[in-house]
Design a protein around this motif. Structure first.
Motif, PDB file in Angstrom:
ATOM      1  N   UNK A  63       0.876  -1.100  -0.082  1.00 33.79           N
ATOM      2  CA  UNK A  63       0.106  -0.077   0.051  1.00 33.79           C
ATOM      3  C   UNK A  63       0.721   1.230  -0.035  1.00 33.79           C
ATOM      4  N   UNK A  64       0.988   1.712  -1.181  1.00 31.54           N
ATOM      5  CA  UNK A  64       2.084   3.030  -1.172  1.00 31.54           C
ATOM      6  C   UNK A  64       1.592   4.278  -0.370  1.00 31.54           C
ATOM      7  N   UNK A  65       0.234   4.275   0.184  1.00 27.02           N
ATOM      8  CA  UNK A  65       0.011   5.400   0.871  1.00 27.02           C
ATOM      9  C   UNK A  65       0.612   5.508   2.157  1.00 27.02           C
ATOM     10  N   UNK A  66       1.319   4.317   2.815  1.00 26.24           N
ATOM     11  CA  UNK A  66       2.072   4.287   3.792  1.00 26.24           C
ATOM     12  C   UNK A  66       3.677   4.207   3.698  1.00 26.24           C
ATOM     13  N   UNK A  67       3.931   4.449   2.372  1.00 29.56           N
ATOM     14  CA  UNK A  67       5.231   4.197   2.299  1.00 29.56           C
ATOM     15  C   UNK A  67       5.602   5.598   1.723  1.00 29.56           C
ATOM     16  N   UNK A  68       7.029   5.849   1.747  1.00 30.42           N
ATOM     17  CA  UNK A  68       7.677   6.880   1.120  1.00 30.42           C
ATOM     18  C   UNK A  68       8.047   6.605  -0.334  1.00 30.42           C
ATOM     19  N   UNK A  69       7.370   7.097  -1.347  1.00 23.92           N
ATOM     20  CA  UNK A  69       7.468   6.633  -2.689  1.00 23.92           C
ATOM     21  C   UNK A  69       9.088   6.442  -3.290  1.00 23.92           C
ATOM     22  N   UNK A  70       9.982   7.274  -2.869  1.00 25.95           N
ATOM     23  CA  UNK A  70      11.255   7.248  -3.264  1.00 25.95           C
ATOM     24  C   UNK A  70      11.985   6.011  -2.649  1.00 25.95           C
ATOM     25  N   UNK A  71      11.621   5.726  -1.259  1.00 22.72           N
ATOM     26  CA  UNK A  71      12.139   4.589  -0.623  1.00 22.72           C
ATOM     27  C   UNK A  71      11.569   3.293  -1.276  1.00 22.72           C
ATOM     28  N   UNK A  72      10.432   3.233  -1.571  1.00 24.37           N
ATOM     29  CA  UNK A  72       9.759   2.178  -2.374  1.00 24.37           C
ATOM     30  C   UNK A  72      10.399   1.956  -3.717  1.00 24.37           C
ATOM     31  N   UNK A  73      10.670   2.882  -4.312  1.00 24.70           N
ATOM     32  CA  UNK A  73      11.305   2.868  -5.903  1.00 24.70           C
ATOM     33  C   UNK A  73      12.606   2.321  -5.469  1.00 24.70           C
ATOM     34  N   UNK A  74      13.479   2.761  -4.589  1.00 24.85           N
ATOM     35  CA  UNK A  74      14.888   2.294  -4.189  1.00 24.85           C
ATOM     36  C   UNK A  74      14.640   1.107  -4.163  1.00 24.85           C
ATOM     37  N   UNK A  91       0.470  -3.327  -6.065  1.00 23.36           N
ATOM     38  CA  UNK A  91      -0.010  -2.083  -5.170  1.00 23.36           C
ATOM     39  C   UNK A  91      -1.472  -2.081  -5.112  1.00 23.36           C
ATOM     40  N   UNK A  92      -2.159  -1.369  -4.248  1.00 23.22           N
ATOM     41  CA  UNK A  92      -3.239  -0.989  -3.904  1.00 23.22           C
ATOM     42  C   UNK A  92      -3.506   0.124  -2.637  1.00 23.22           C
ATOM     43  N   UNK A  93      -4.631   0.112  -2.064  1.00 23.34           N
ATOM     44  CA  UNK A  93      -5.092   0.888  -1.241  1.00 23.34           C
ATOM     45  C   UNK A  93      -4.523   0.279   0.133  1.00 23.34           C
ATOM     46  N   UNK A  94      -4.701  -0.863   0.171  1.00 22.44           N
ATOM     47  CA  UNK A  94      -4.402  -1.688   1.408  1.00 22.44           C
ATOM     48  C   UNK A  94      -5.658  -1.994   2.250  1.00 22.44           C
ATOM     49  N   UNK A  95      -5.358  -2.673   3.202  1.00 25.02           N
ATOM     50  CA  UNK A  95      -6.411  -2.833   4.107  1.00 25.02           C
ATOM     51  C   UNK A  95      -6.387  -1.987   5.488  1.00 25.02           C
ATOM     52  N   UNK A  96      -7.163  -1.270   5.926  1.00 27.21           N
ATOM     53  CA  UNK A  96      -6.836  -0.575   6.919  1.00 27.21           C
ATOM     54  C   UNK A  96      -6.968  -1.171   8.391  1.00 27.21           C
ATOM     55  N   UNK A  97      -7.823  -2.193   8.271  1.00 28.29           N
ATOM     56  CA  UNK A  97      -7.909  -3.093   9.297  1.00 28.29           C
ATOM     57  C   UNK A  97      -6.702  -3.669   9.768  1.00 28.29           C
ATOM     58  N   UNK A  98      -5.564  -3.798   9.112  1.00 27.79           N
ATOM     59  CA  UNK A  98      -4.246  -4.272   9.392  1.00 27.79           C
ATOM     60  C   UNK A  98      -3.395  -3.440  10.139  1.00 27.79           C
ATOM     61  N   UNK A 118      -0.098   9.495  -6.811  1.00 31.32           N
ATOM     62  CA  UNK A 118       1.281  10.424  -6.886  1.00 31.32           C
ATOM     63  C   UNK A 118       2.425   9.352  -6.596  1.00 31.32           C
ATOM     64  N   UNK A 119       2.191   8.359  -5.915  1.00 32.91           N
ATOM     65  CA  UNK A 119       3.368   7.397  -5.581  1.00 32.91           C
ATOM     66  C   UNK A 119       3.673   6.633  -6.939  1.00 32.91           C
ATOM     67  N   UNK A 120       2.552   6.370  -7.518  1.00 27.36           N
ATOM     68  CA  UNK A 120       3.193   5.597  -8.891  1.00 27.36           C
ATOM     69  C   UNK A 120       3.786   6.404  -9.922  1.00 27.36           C
ATOM     70  N   UNK A 121       3.421   7.780  -9.726  1.00 31.77           N
ATOM     71  CA  UNK A 121       3.926   8.653 -10.949  1.00 31.77           C
ATOM     72  C   UNK A 121       5.492   8.954 -10.263  1.00 31.77           C
ATOM     73  N   UNK A 122       5.771   8.994  -9.066  1.00 30.05           N
ATOM     74  CA  UNK A 122       7.164   9.369  -8.613  1.00 30.05           C
ATOM     75  C   UNK A 122       7.793   8.078  -8.763  1.00 30.05           C
ATOM     76  N   UNK A 123       7.590   6.856  -8.481  1.00 30.25           N
ATOM     77  CA  UNK A 123       8.410   5.457  -8.661  1.00 30.25           C
ATOM     78  C   UNK A 123       8.624   5.348 -10.093  1.00 30.25           C
ATOM     79  N   UNK A 124       7.830   5.493 -10.978  1.00 37.29           N
ATOM     80  CA  UNK A 124       8.085   5.226 -12.404  1.00 37.29           C
ATOM     81  C   UNK A 124       8.832   6.383 -13.128  1.00 37.29           C
ATOM     82  N   UNK A 125       8.554   7.462 -12.211  1.00 40.87           N
ATOM     83  CA  UNK A 125       9.558   8.631 -12.814  1.00 40.87           C
ATOM     84  C   UNK A 125      11.087   8.437 -12.154  1.00 40.87           C
ATOM     85  N   UNK A 126      11.287   8.042 -11.262  1.00 43.20           N
ATOM     86  CA  UNK A 126      12.629   7.686 -10.632  1.00 43.20           C
ATOM     87  C   UNK A 126      13.343   6.802 -11.098  1.00 43.20           C
TER      88      UNK A 126
END
Length: 270
Positions: A63-74, A91-98, A118-126
């Protein structure tokens, strides 16, 4: 149809052992899940990369919403280089219950969707070979001066990205169709229903209408109780357009049971 196994429970040493067993037993992919707090997915996948040579490696899912996209890209690019180009990023929105609320992660669905985009834009851009700049609502990125860029992923034009697509929700489907694979979901109230061949065929046809290139259609479920019924079910899903089956034993924490399922190999379509 290709077959992947997602490890429901186990540390990095277990992942390394079972990824090797999965490769030897005929599985095409080995996946791990990414908890809010728990055993680190990317350490597990790095361990798995060191014991394998052909099986695809990935998350199920991130779930990229709780990741730093540049860290995930790395992380993904580093693993792609280590494995010789075998990574898949799901990737997806993830399960908040987790554990999202318990650790202060974003739980609002709209904001998580914005962060995913936005994370997907950044990951693919990097992952590209050119200096990257980004101005979004949530993230801003400027080219990093004075430091050499890391090696790009081995896979070109990028590491394959699989995205959850909620059937019947245009924004979710449109997002998934911009990438390389779709994990279709059909929601009934607060629950998700099993995917029928009819829905898979509808997803396939929708993708064909809106894309010029093929896309993987990835279905997750469990098999093993009735091989004949499993084979008929998977054959109908494959005929409808499914390209991957991901075996998920989410109720399993017994390593012996998990190992037995891995070494028995993927289900048969016969």
């Amino acid at each position: 149809m290709k077959f992947g196994f997602v490890l429901p429970y186990g540390d990095a040493a277990t992942a390394a052992e079972l990824a090797k067993a999965a490769e030897e037993s005929g599985w095409d992919g080995f996946f791990v899940w990414e908890p809010v707090w728990g055993i680190d997915a990317w350490v597990c996948l790095a361990a798995a990369a060191m014991t394998t040579s052909t099986v695809r490696l990935g998350t199920m899912l991130t779930p990229p919403s709780r990741m730093r996209p540049w860290k995930l890209a790395s992380e993904a690019a580093t693993l792609d280089n280590l494995s010789g180009g075998r990574v898949i990023l799901a990737v997806g929105l993830g399960a908040p219950s987790s554990g999202f609320a318990e650790f202060g992660e974003e739980t609002d669905r709209v904001i998580r969707a914005e962060l995913l985009d936005e994370s997907l834009d950044i990951i693919t851009g990097l992952w590209s070979d050119t200096p990257f700049t980004y101005q979004g609502k949530h993230y801003q990125v400027r080219p990093l001066e004075g430091m050499p860029p890391p090696p790009p992923p081995v896979q070109r034009p990028r590491i394959p990205i699989w995205v959850v697509g909620a059937w019947g929700y245009s924004r979710s489907m449109n997002r998934a169709l911009r990438y390389d694979g779709i994990l279709p979901q059909v929601k009934k109230g607060e629950e998700f229903s099993d995917l029928s061949p009819e829905v898979v065929a509808a997803v396939r046809d929708h993708a064909a209408e809106h894309r010029d290139s093929p896309i993987d259609i990835v279905i997750e479920g469990s098999t093993g109780a009735d091989p004949a019924a499993d084979g008929a079910k998977l054959a109908s899903l494959a005929a409808a357009g499914a390209t991957w089956w991901i075996e998920g034993m989410w109720d399993a924490v017994d390593e012996t049971r998990i190992r037995d399922r891995v070494t028995s190999g993927p289900p048969s379509l016969d």
